[in-house]
Design an enzyme around this catalytic site. Structure first.
Site, mmCIF file in Angstrom:
data_model
loop_
_atom_site.group_PDB
_atom_site.id
_atom_site.type_symbol
_atom_site.label_atom_id
_atom_site.label_comp_id
_atom_site.label_asym_id
_atom_site.label_seq_id
_atom_site.Cartn_x
_atom_site.Cartn_y
_atom_site.Cartn_z
ATOM 1 N N TYR A 245 -21.452 11.278 -1.141
ATOM 2 C CA TYR A 245 -21.272 11.512 -2.571
ATOM 3 C C TYR A 245 -21.147 13.019 -2.836
ATOM 4 O O TYR A 245 -20.256 13.469 -3.566
ATOM 5 C CB TYR A 245 -22.452 10.913 -3.353
ATOM 6 C CG TYR A 245 -22.454 11.286 -4.815
ATOM 7 C CD1 TYR A 245 -21.490 10.773 -5.684
ATOM 8 C CD2 TYR A 245 -23.401 12.181 -5.324
ATOM 9 C CE1 TYR A 245 -21.479 11.130 -7.034
ATOM 10 C CE2 TYR A 245 -23.393 12.539 -6.666
ATOM 11 C CZ TYR A 245 -22.436 12.013 -7.500
ATOM 12 O OH TYR A 245 -22.417 12.386 -8.836
ATOM 13 N N GLU B 19 -25.029 7.824 -15.150
ATOM 14 C CA GLU B 19 -25.966 8.902 -15.495
ATOM 15 C C GLU B 19 -27.004 8.401 -16.493
ATOM 16 O O GLU B 19 -28.182 8.742 -16.406
ATOM 17 C CB GLU B 19 -25.220 10.117 -16.058
ATOM 18 C CG GLU B 19 -24.378 10.867 -15.040
ATOM 19 C CD GLU B 19 -25.164 11.576 -13.944
ATOM 20 O OE1 GLU B 19 -26.412 11.662 -14.024
ATOM 21 O OE2 GLU B 19 -24.527 12.029 -12.983
ATOM 22 N N TRP C 295 -31.284 9.598 -8.401
ATOM 23 C CA TRP C 295 -29.838 9.366 -8.317
ATOM 24 C C TRP C 295 -29.489 8.494 -7.113
ATOM 25 O O TRP C 295 -28.574 7.683 -7.179
ATOM 26 C CB TRP C 295 -29.100 10.706 -8.270
ATOM 27 C CG TRP C 295 -27.610 10.559 -8.287
ATOM 28 C CD1 TRP C 295 -26.739 10.959 -7.323
ATOM 29 C CD2 TRP C 295 -26.802 9.945 -9.309
ATOM 30 N NE1 TRP C 295 -25.438 10.634 -7.680
ATOM 31 C CE2 TRP C 295 -25.447 10.029 -8.894
ATOM 32 C CE3 TRP C 295 -27.088 9.338 -10.531
ATOM 33 C CZ2 TRP C 295 -24.400 9.518 -9.658
ATOM 34 C CZ3 TRP C 295 -26.028 8.837 -11.294
ATOM 35 C CH2 TRP C 295 -24.709 8.932 -10.854
#
Length: 199
Positions: A26, A48, A56
């Protein structure tokens, strides 16, 4: 005399990328790359918001399940989700089963469509907060990177005014970092220069 061992090139990344292959991929391929595709922008906005209060990496691991649950993040489709669909989503173990977050995704899809109608695309709207081009930062250490900025404050206020939820300034800044509105890779990270940082 034997040949000296040659050290392979060590890739230097932002420290947050850690050692998890999913996190590193990522970081290496997506984080900080300028995005102008509305479907992908909606995806990042949803993810988000889903991350609030979580890590995350937790969201990255659930990303494919989110894509399946939320119609490939097509805002026009998500905007039509009803209460029956909400109940179905809240029973889906692949996503974060938080009613407020699930319902906000549908609310945000509807607000997203209104922005597309007004500005021609969501991308046109959001890039206006940084004068149409990425802000190039030059952080030496991740601890120097802010959690929010005046631009994320402004974006957050405007999104809320337009009916969006889970768009506080910290979430907005994380979003801005993810979609390349700012280059917040640290200067020693190999991606900083690749994304326009100049030494």
């Amino acid at each position: 005399m034997p040949n000296a061992c040659v050290e392979p090139d060590v890739i230097i990344r932002c420290t947050w990328a850690g050692s998890d292959p999913l996190y590193q991929a990522y970081h290496d391929r997506e984080w900080g790359v300028p995005v102008h595709d509305d479907r992908l922008l909606f995806e990042f906005l949803v993810l988000e918001g889903a991350q609030a209060g979580l890590s995350w990496i937790t969201i990255l691991r659930k990303r494919e399940a989110y894509r399946a649950a939320f119609a490939g993040f097509e805002p026009a489709t998500v905007a039509r989700f009803d209460e029956k669909k909400v109940a179905e989503l809240l029973a889906d173990p692949g996503i974060v089963r938080n009613r407020l977050k699930v319902e906000s995704t549908i609310t945000n899809a509807r607000a997203f469509l209104k922005i597309q109608e007004e500005f021609g695309s969501f991308a046109s709207y959001q890039w206006g907060f940084v004068d149409g081009r990425p802000v190039m930062n030059a952080w030496k250490d991740m601890k120097d990177v802010p959690a929010s900025t005046p631009a994320s404050d402004t974006m957050s206020r405007d999104l809320k005014r337009r009916g969006f939820r889970f768009v506080g300034t910290t979430i907005c800044y994380a979003y801005m970092q993810a979609v390349g509105m700012v280059n917040d890779h640290t200067v020693d990270c190999f991606r900083w220069q690749e994304l326009g940082g100049e030494g």
